[in-house]
Design a protein around this motif. Structure first.
Motif, PDB file in Angstrom:
ATOM      1  N   TRP A   1      -0.653   9.435   7.651  1.00  0.00           N
ATOM      2  CA  TRP A   1      -1.215   8.433   8.584  1.00  0.00           C
ATOM      3  C   TRP A   1      -0.350   6.571   7.511  1.00  0.00           C
ATOM      4  CZ3 TRP A   1      -4.985   4.656   7.942  1.00  0.00           C
ATOM      5  CH2 TRP A   1      -4.938   3.751   9.825  1.00  0.00           C
ATOM      6  N   VAL A   2      -0.893   6.841   6.330  1.00  0.00           N
ATOM      7  CA  VAL A   2      -0.319   5.349   5.745  1.00  0.00           C
ATOM      8  C   VAL A   2       0.545   5.753   5.376  1.00  0.00           C
ATOM      9  CG1 VAL A   2      -1.310   4.563   3.641  1.00  0.00           C
ATOM     10  CG2 VAL A   2      -3.673   5.431   4.554  1.00  0.00           C
ATOM     11  N   VAL A   3       1.303   6.071   5.198  1.00  0.00           N
ATOM     12  CA  VAL A   3       2.487   5.867   4.808  1.00  0.00           C
ATOM     13  C   VAL A   3       4.027   5.251   6.491  1.00  0.00           C
ATOM     14  CG1 VAL A   3       4.648   7.251   4.753  1.00  0.00           C
ATOM     15  CG2 VAL A   3       2.455   7.517   3.110  1.00  0.00           C
TER      16      VAL A   3
ATOM     17  N   LEU B   1       1.228  -1.098   0.096  1.00  0.00           N
ATOM     18  CA  LEU B   1      -0.266  -0.366  -0.243  1.00  0.00           C
ATOM     19  C   LEU B   1       0.544   0.975  -0.366  1.00  0.00           C
ATOM     20  CD1 LEU B   1      -3.126   1.453   0.203  1.00  0.00           C
ATOM     21  CD2 LEU B   1      -2.471   1.098   2.921  1.00  0.00           C
ATOM     22  N   VAL B   2       1.875   0.884   0.565  1.00  0.00           N
ATOM     23  CA  VAL B   2       2.689   3.063   1.178  1.00  0.00           C
ATOM     24  C   VAL B   2       3.121   2.561  -0.201  1.00  0.00           C
ATOM     25  CG1 VAL B   2       4.641   3.184   1.957  1.00  0.00           C
ATOM     26  CG2 VAL B   2       2.391   2.001   3.867  1.00  0.00           C
ATOM     27  N   GLY B   3       4.134   2.013  -1.445  1.00  0.00           N
ATOM     28  CA  GLY B   3       4.931   1.467  -2.243  1.00  0.00           C
ATOM     29  C   GLY B   3       3.947   2.255  -2.994  1.00  0.00           C
ATOM     30  N   LEU B   4       2.260   1.927  -3.579  1.00  0.00           N
ATOM     31  CA  LEU B   4       1.528   2.462  -4.136  1.00  0.00           C
ATOM     32  C   LEU B   4       1.303   3.907  -4.513  1.00  0.00           C
ATOM     33  CD1 LEU B   4      -0.064   2.247  -6.412  1.00  0.00           C
ATOM     34  CD2 LEU B   4      -1.717   1.565  -5.236  1.00  0.00           C
ATOM     35  N   VAL B   5       1.457   4.279  -2.719  1.00  0.00           N
ATOM     36  CA  VAL B   5       1.074   5.247  -2.157  1.00  0.00           C
ATOM     37  C   VAL B   5       1.674   6.434  -3.374  1.00  0.00           C
ATOM     38  CG1 VAL B   5      -0.064   7.132  -0.423  1.00  0.00           C
ATOM     39  CG2 VAL B   5      -1.002   4.681  -0.415  1.00  0.00           C
ATOM     40  N   LYS B   6       2.798   6.511  -2.183  1.00  0.00           N
ATOM     41  CA  LYS B   6       4.032   7.155  -2.653  1.00  0.00           C
ATOM     42  C   LYS B   6       4.457   7.017  -3.705  1.00  0.00           C
ATOM     43  CE  LYS B   6       7.155   6.628   1.774  1.00  0.00           C
ATOM     44  NZ  LYS B   6       7.784   6.363   2.388  1.00  0.00           N
ATOM     45  N   GLU B   7       4.054   6.371  -4.901  1.00  0.00           N
ATOM     46  CA  GLU B   7       4.286   6.136  -6.201  1.00  0.00           C
ATOM     47  C   GLU B   7       3.329   7.340  -7.043  1.00  0.00           C
ATOM     48  OE1 GLU B   7       6.517   5.195  -8.503  1.00  0.00           O
ATOM     49  OE2 GLU B   7       5.795   5.575  -9.431  1.00  0.00           O
TER      50      GLU B   7
ATOM     51  N   TYR C   1       6.758  -3.978  -1.456  1.00  0.00           N
ATOM     52  CA  TYR C   1       6.855  -2.267  -1.435  1.00  0.00           C
ATOM     53  C   TYR C   1       6.919  -2.460  -2.778  1.00  0.00           C
ATOM     54  CZ  TYR C   1       8.029   2.510  -0.809  1.00  0.00           C
ATOM     55  OH  TYR C   1       8.413   3.859  -1.251  1.00  0.00           O
ATOM     56  N   LEU C   2       7.924  -2.235  -4.148  1.00  0.00           N
ATOM     57  CA  LEU C   2       7.861  -2.969  -5.258  1.00  0.00           C
ATOM     58  C   LEU C   2       6.793  -3.100  -5.940  1.00  0.00           C
ATOM     59  CD1 LEU C   2      10.279  -2.249  -7.036  1.00  0.00           C
ATOM     60  CD2 LEU C   2      10.718  -4.681  -7.209  1.00  0.00           C
TER      61      LEU C   2
ATOM     62  N   HIS D   1       5.726  -0.678   7.625  1.00  0.00           N
ATOM     63  CA  HIS D   1       7.234  -1.556   8.248  1.00  0.00           C
ATOM     64  C   HIS D   1       5.715  -2.562   9.568  1.00  0.00           C
ATOM     65  CE1 HIS D   1      10.163  -0.871   6.505  1.00  0.00           C
ATOM     66  NE2 HIS D   1      10.140   0.602   7.299  1.00  0.00           N
ATOM     67  N   ILE D   2       4.312  -1.982   9.711  1.00  0.00           N
ATOM     68  CA  ILE D   2       3.036  -2.533  10.077  1.00  0.00           C
ATOM     69  C   ILE D   2       2.284  -3.747   9.538  1.00  0.00           C
ATOM     70  CG2 ILE D   2       0.962  -1.893  11.608  1.00  0.00           C
ATOM     71  CD1 ILE D   2       4.473  -0.758  12.970  1.00  0.00           C
TER      72      ILE D   2
END
Lengths: 405, 405
Positions: B71-73, B33-39, B313-314, B77-78
């Motif tokens: 908050w999502v980001v 999720l974080v990999g997607l959101v950051k992109e 993440y990738l 690691h959770i």
């Protein structure tokens, strides 16, 4: 020629120590063994007792050759008891036999690493040696995941088990929250028998009000169905889910202990979570499942407490030093010398006192004041590590139903 | 003034993407999720769907404000699915309703992170959007602990679960060996439903013949009582103890699946270990206990595979890039481009193909050749880490009964 003579004389002169491990193993019981062995290996002849008191009774002993010592030392970071452990109840005849055997073998020092049962047995052997007039040096090294040994601030093995319980409860809480639309209640069953130290550790990492555990049942207090129901119902209605942690040794307030089976004449607990699961399923219109944390609590090497492992090693090394200093009939204990800054010192306590004192339950001042308990617990389980984010996002993070434009 | 105008125009022009998580969570589903959101966060308007398809059907969506994105980001690691997940079976009417809703909300891109069930549902929404003539870009990001998604070498979440199973089996083996004079057989039950990847991973760290597991029961093959009995009997007679690992989805060769209960109309497995425990207790004169590894397999954050977390993440980041490149109706998959040196590349596979292909079972060439499987598995679960010493000491390590002088 002179060398040979020297060797023979040294062999006659060197004291002989027999070392055993007994009771349920821990993740760090081998660290204690290695600490002891490294302290003694250059000055004593070492023998290893296999499979606890069973091995001592049946004279199952392994000589500490260089190869064997090397093999033992390799186990410093390995869970389980590498010498073999076990739960063997000795008869009086067998205790007499043990002392005869130690005499015959010229074993001068006897060391056992174990819990309350182990210390009781060791004390009996000690008394029998005295009765027979055999000069035997006796040292007990504590280990337990339950933390139920008296006269020590805490015992090696407990910190790692507590760390496992604390981390897994937090992770299971975040896991259940994800699935609260599918299932709502999770019961987590921990070890602990009569003492609640381990079960109470489940709340150590809880940082947010929403996070589990929402209810903890310790064996020191009877479990009230009403209180359990209230806590679970309240958490489910506020957050959508609830985590309840119960010790295997818990009694309903109706008075009977549940989930008890007998293995080798010893009651083995486990199963209270299934009973709690059944009760809550009947009472509430929610999905309930249970996870029994099982033997992982005592052997999960990947989440060992580093503080615990160091202290386990130190306990063994201290025992070794005290053997050299002619201490006998004592248990190596850990005393907290500085509360605020966490410093410890090792202190000898009479084996007899430990042996007759029974199980050390959690005191009321910890049960009634978890914050105080968690402060006490923190240095033993390496502190809290990574902090998890809030379960609900702050500042406008309320879930928002999108309406038609 | 001109700034304001620019903002309004940008808001009209920027595409809107809705992101959800569905199915059982994993330790690394948030990393995806974080990999997607950051992109995507700088170029798209992001909305988060709460509690999987349930949230999409009931229009439970959270706007990706700066605070919420932050908050999502924080969850990289959770464990668990921070948006909420679930298992919701949509009706045809609900699927139609979803597309109406997406249209109304001007949501142009729909992304779900999930397993086979999630991909099937996503494909249905995709088809319905096409039927309604609504231009919706659809991307599936795989996650599973079972590794039962087709067309990908493996899926994020599996590596961490497999690492947990492998490490815990080894530790439990060393634990049981310590106690073999007290109890002899331990049954370990793993997740895995119809696919045995996770169960088979239990043997990955086994380095010594004596070490467990001594028997592994995969759901791909019916469990023969005779073979199970032979393997356990043989290990107990040679080593004094036996570890058998069984998948929750295993069938006896008599044909019925055991331990199945129904939660929200979905069969939930679990309980085969108790049945195997009962069977072995009846057949052999030994003490048998079972450990169900439980939900820890999918959320134990302290033993996450670093390789798995990176790939999770990738997977998300790649999904984000492909969204920018106007890919649609595809699943992001991992392909192994170099077997010997472990290199991977990401490849788009038609969502339709994944959705209709069913579960990916373990192939015979892995079931029949565990060494080949473990070689394949190694880079996914961070290799083998610390090597444990031999269970029996080498060179004169045979236990020796001391006799009278």
């Amino acid at each position: 020629m002179s060398n040979e003579l020297f060797l023979i004389r040294r062999d006659l002169w060197v004291k002989r120590v027999a070392i055993g491990q007994a009771g349920g193993p821990t993740s760090v019981i081998n660290a204690t063994l290695v600490g002891l062995v490294k302290e003694l290996m250059n000055d004593y002849k070492i023998s290893f007792i296999l499979n606890g008191y069973d091995g001592l009774v049946h004279e199952d002993i392994m000589e500490g050759t260089n190869e064997i010592i090397k093999w033992v030392v390799q186990h410093e970071h390995i869970p389980g008891a590498c010498l073999g452990s076990g739960r063997y109840l000795m008869s009086e005849n067998e205790i007499t036999g043990i002392v005869n055997f130690l005499k015959r073998e010229n074993i001068n020092v006897l060391v056992f690493i174990g819990g309350n049962g182990t210390m009781e047995a060791l004390h009996k052997v000690d008394l029998e040696a005295t009765r027979q007039g055999y000069e035997l040096q006796v040292i007990g090294l504590p280990k337990t995941v339950d933390n139920d040994i008296n006269y020590t601030d805490h015992a090696p093995g407990f910190g790692s088990a507590a760390k496992y319980v604390a981390h897994t409860t937090r992770d299971l809480s975040y896991d259940l929250r994800s699935m609260k639309n599918f299932e709502q209640v999770r019961i987590i069953e921990t070890m602990g028998r009569n003492a609640g130290w381990l079960t109470a550790a489940s709340g150590f990492l809880k940082k947010h009000e929403e996070e589990g555990p929402h209810f903890i049942a310790l064996p020191e207090r009877q479990l009230s169905k009403e209180k359990l129901l209230d806590a679970v119902e309240s958490a489910v209605s506020r957050h959508g889910y609830a985590i309840a942690v119960v010790s295997e040794g818990v009694l309903w307030d109706e008075g009977h202990q549940v989930g008890k089976t007998i293995i080798n004449n010893r009651p083995v607990l486990g199963g209270i979570s299934t009973e709690v699961e059944k009760f809550l399923s009947e009472q509430l219109n929610v999905e309930v499942r249970s996870d029994i944390l099982g033997m992982n609590q005592r052997c999960f090497s990947s989440l060992v407490s580093e503080a615990d492992k160091k202290e386990a090693y130190l306990t063994g090394a201290t025992g070794g030093r005290w053997i050299k200093q002619e201490f006998s009939s004592v248990v190596v204990t850990i005393q907290r010398s500085d509360e605020a800054d966490y410093k410890i010192q090792m202190k000898p306590i009479a084996l007899k006192d430990v042996a007759v004192s029974g199980e050390r339950l959690m005191p009321d001042y910890f049960i009634d004041n978890p914050k105080k308990y968690y402060k006490w617990l923190s240095p033993i389980i390496d502190g809290s590590g990574i902090t998890y984010p809030n379960l609900s996002p702050k500042n406008g993070g309320e879930k928002k139903k999108l309406r038609n434009n």
